[in-house]
Structure formats: structure tokens, C-alpha cells
Design an enzyme around this catalytic site. Structure first.
Site, PDB file in Angstrom:
ATOM      1  CE  LYS A  93      -1.271   7.097   6.686  1.00  0.00           C
ATOM      2  NZ  LYS A  93      -0.921   6.023   5.785  1.00  0.00           N
TER       3      LYS A  93
ATOM      4  CG  PHE B 245      -1.864   1.262   1.101  1.00  0.00           C
ATOM      5  CD1 PHE B 245      -3.042   1.204   0.386  1.00  0.00           C
ATOM      6  CD2 PHE B 245      -1.507   2.478   1.666  1.00  0.00           C
ATOM      7  CE1 PHE B 245      -3.852   2.327   0.237  1.00  0.00           C
ATOM      8  CE2 PHE B 245      -2.309   3.614   1.513  1.00  0.00           C
ATOM      9  CZ  PHE B 245      -3.491   3.527   0.801  1.00  0.00           C
TER      10      PHE B 245
ATOM     11  CG  ASP C 275       5.513   4.060   1.933  1.00  0.00           C
ATOM     12  OD1 ASP C 275       5.471   4.800   2.926  1.00  0.00           O
ATOM     13  OD2 ASP C 275       4.560   3.915   1.144  1.00  0.00           O
TER      14      ASP C 275
END
Ligand SMILES: *Cc1c(COP(=O)(O)O)cnc(C)c1O
Length: 413
Positions: A262, A148, A233
Site C-alpha cells: 500500500k 484480511f 501483515d
């Protein structure tokens, strides 16, 4: 007496408006939240919940952290956006802070996580043509099954989740998919045209999938040997979630390019960055890449405060200490309901035994007990509270998890 029709509740009216006017690309739990503080959230009826999702790790510092709020308010009253057409006095301090904490040599500020991923893809392709000598337009990037990395066209094009990609094509070429955790498959996929391997240290959305021990050490060695850029990531795993500043530290490796997002914002505002300790970001020249909001003074001020809170409140240490404690407690749950538990730091997931019900049913039952969790992939529940959680609050959550996850959903939800 005939029953009197009750008027729709305020929450029901808001849900109806959302349903009518909003795109239906989410299926949220029907809790109508209106306020947050630390690990707690309140709905419009005054019910309190412990947040076990933390905005998919965007709220590692806890909701509405006063210190980040103060930085936001002060900066918002002074200067919010200049665009990169001009300089602003918050950008350099942001670079310095991030560089000091992560050891990166070059930084590219962006906004969303997906933009950081896109920016890394662009940069590493350019590096491939200009430095590695790959023939023009033939660069390949290896990615993992069940990845993802966000929702843009390029990114969903190399997703293996049918619902993420179906009917969104045609997609950008130049990506190869290998199984996560399989070093032989990675080696077989690398060709002279391979410019990068893009991978999550722990696959978050896939259900907190931790690779076999030694995998990343082997990945690092292989990428170095083949001249392939290792892009980690860390948008979800980074900034304390796993009990280290970056999850790569558990593996004893350093990525060439690291993506953060985030929690870089403390949950206030979308802020992401590409961090490079290699020559990759050095290939970008004026005009070749940019973002109206990337590196704006408000974002920079928020990010500096968000990073200071992580370090000065020892949230990373807290995740390292409380994570294993929560994990052990969850392992004691009956196997007839919770058939597997895994995690690192406060990035934890548990698998619900299919015969006991769906993860969604348990998420609904947990919300009734004051715990907000989100299911992923049918049978998995993620437990990833804000890193400001105390031991008492963790015990409170464990008690409620124990209550709900000790009985079958059919009886309880
Ligand atoms: C959330 C996430 C992204 C995408 O971030 P957005 O801000 O939603 O674009 C990318 N990679 C990982 C690992 C993520 O968890």
C-alpha cells in the site's frame, strides 16, 4: 407542460459503461473522481471531497505528492523495467532505505499486498522444512478469524468471511484459524508442525479491531518459545498509519517477518515487500521464487521517494498527534447514532447504531457533505485520511461528520 427528458450526465454514462463492460466485484459510491491533490479529491462536476479512505492507506502521503511524482517521472524517462534477469541501479538504494527505516535484514520486493503474503507463506514453509525440520508437505500456519490478507486462492482459503471464499474452493491446506486476541487459543493451535503465525497488528478490513493490551507481547513470547515465525501483515497498519512507522512498535515487539505494501508506493503504483529480520528469507535460492515486475527500477525509485516523504514531512508524527484528537472529537457524537469509536493514530473506525441506519447510508450522506468514507461490514465506517491532513482540515472533516452523524439516516440520507 410535459417534463423534458434530461440527457444522461457524463458520470451516468461512465457508470453505465462500467456496469456493462466491467466485472461487478465492487460496489463503489457513485462519485466519479478525476483529480486528487493532498487530502482532496475532485469529481468530474468539480465537486471537492476530503478523502477519508486514502486508498485503504495506500495514499498515506496524500494524492499526487509532488516529490513522489517527480521521482516517478524522472525514473520513467530513464529506465522502468529490466526484470530481475539483470541488475538495476535502483534496487540497492531501495533495500538500504527500507532496511534503515524498518531494521529488516533481508527484503523481497513484490508488487501487490497479496503477493507479499503469498511470498511469506512460501518462504516460511520452506524454512519449516529446511530449518525447523517439519516433515515435507505437513507445515501448518496459524491465522486469525476475521483476517484480511488479500484475494488469491491460498489467502481466501483461510479467510473466515463467507463472501470472500464461497464457491472459490478447493483451497490450499495447511492453515488453522484461531480467534484474534486470544493467546490461549493460539497456544492450543500450535503443534510441532507449526511454522508461522500470520496476523494483522490491527485488523483493518474487519473494522479496525485492536487486540487486548499485552496480546502481542504474549504472542511474541509464545512464538519465540515454540520456534514459530511471527509474520505481521502491516500492509495497512504499516508506514505511519497508526502513528508509528510499524504498528508493532506500539506493542514493543519485533516480528520475524513483516509485510508492507500500500503506502510503500504513495499510491502511485503497486509496490510491496516481505521484510525479514530472521533467517526465513535466507532459504530462497535462485529460481525458487520471482516476479517480472518485483524490484523494478521505477517501483524502487517511487518507494524511496514515498518513504522519504513519510519521514521528512513527519507524517508519522502527524498521525500520532491528530489521530487521538479526531478520535476524541468522534467520541462526542450522539450514542444513538455512533455507538462505538476506536482507533490508533489515523486508523479510526466508528460503529453506526443499527436503529439509526446502515453505514452505507451514512457514507452516501457524508459524500454529499464532501467527505469520502467507505463502509465495512454493514455498520462500520472507517476514517483514515491521508497522513498529510492538517489540523484545520481535520476540523473541517470533524464538523461535517458531526453534522451527518448527529441525525438518523432515515431523515438525512
Ligand atoms: C490491502 C491488504 C492486503 C492486500 O493487498 P493488495 O495490494 O490488495 O493485494 C493484505 N493485507 C492487508 C492487511 C491489507 O490491508
Amino acid at each position: 407542460m410535459s417534463p423534458i427528458a434530461t440527457p444522461p450526465s457524463p458520470a451516468a454514462e461512465l457508470i453505465a459503461t462500467e456496469h456493462e463492460l466491467g466485472a461487478h466485484n465492487y460496489k463503489p459510491l457513485d462519485v466519479m473522481l478525476t483529480r486528487g491533490e493532498g487530502v482532496w479529491l475532485w469529481d468530474i462536476d468539480g465537486n471537492r471531497y476530503l478523502d477519508c479512505l486514502a486508498g485503504y492507506s495506500a495514499v498515506n502521503q496524500g494524492h499526487c505528492h509532488p516529490r513522489i511524482l517527480k521521482a516517478l517521472v524522472e525514473q520513467a524517462g530513464r529506465l522502468t523495467l529490466t526484470s530481475r534477469a539483470f541488475r538495476n541501479d535502483r534496487l540497492a538504494p531501495f533495500y538500504e532505505k527500507l532496511s534503515e527505516l524498518t531494521g529488516s535484514h533481508k527484503i523481497l520486493p513484490m508488487n501487490s499486498g497479496a503477493e507479499a503474503v503469498e511470498s511469506a507463506i512460501k518462504s516460511v514453509r520452506k524454512w519449516g522444512y529446511e530449518v525447523k525440520g517439519v516433515p515435507e508437505d505437513e507445515a501448518e500456519i496459524v491465522v486469525c478469524a476475521d483476517n484480511f490478507h488479500g484475494r488469491t486462492i491460498a489467502i481466501v482459503g483461510f479467510s473466515t468471511d463467507p463472501s470472500a471464499r464461497r464457491h472459490f474452493g478447493p483451497f490450499a491446506p495447511g492453515f488453522r484459524v484461531v480467534p484474534f486476541g486470544d493467546i490461549a487459543a493460539l497456544e492450543a493451535a500450535i503443534t510441532p508442525k507449526t511454522v508461522a503465525f500470520l496476523v494483522e497488528p490491527i485488523q483493518g478490513e474487519a473494522g479496525v479491531i485492536i487486540p487486548p493490551a499485552g496480546y502481542f507481547a504474549a504472542v511474541r513470547e509464545l512464538c519465540t518459545r515454540k520456534g514459530v515465525t511471527l509474520i505481521l501483515d502491516e500492509i495497512q497498519t504499516g508506514l505511519g498509519r497508526t502513528g508509528e512507522m510499524l504498528a508493532e512498535e506500539h506493542e514493543g515487539i519485533e516480528a520475524d517477518v513483516t509485510l508492507v505494501g500500500k503506502a510503500l508506493s504513495g499510491g502511485f503504483y503497486p509496490i510491496s515487500a516481505v521484510l525479514s529480520n530472521s533467517e526465513v528469507l535466507g532459504v530462497l535460492r535462485p529460481g525458487e521464487h520471482g516476479s517480472t515486475f518485483g524490484g523494478n527500477p521505477l517501483a524502487c525509485a517511487i518507494a524511496v521517494a514515498a518513504l522519504d516523504v513519510l519521514v521528512e514531512e513527519d507524517l508519522i508524527g502527524n498521525a500520532a498527534r491528530l489521530g487521538p484528537y479526531v478520535l476524541e472529537a468522534l467520541k462526542a457524537l450522539p450514542k444513538s447514532v455512533v455507538n462505538r469509536v476506536r482507533g490508533r493514530g489515523l486508523m479510526i473506525a466508528l460503529d453506526i447504531e443499527p436503529a439509526a441506519g446502515s453505514a452505507r447510508q451514512y457514507a452516501v450522506a457524508l459524500a454529499r457533505e464532501g467527505l469520502l468514507c467507505k463502509e465495512t461490514h454493514g455498520q462500520t465506517l472507517r476514517i483514515s485520511p491521508p497522513l498529510v491532513i492538517t489540523k484545520d482540515q481535520a476540523d473541517w472533516a470533524i464538523e461535517r461528520l458531526g453534522k451527518v452523524l448527529s441525525r438518523e439516516a432515515a431523515a438525512g440520507a
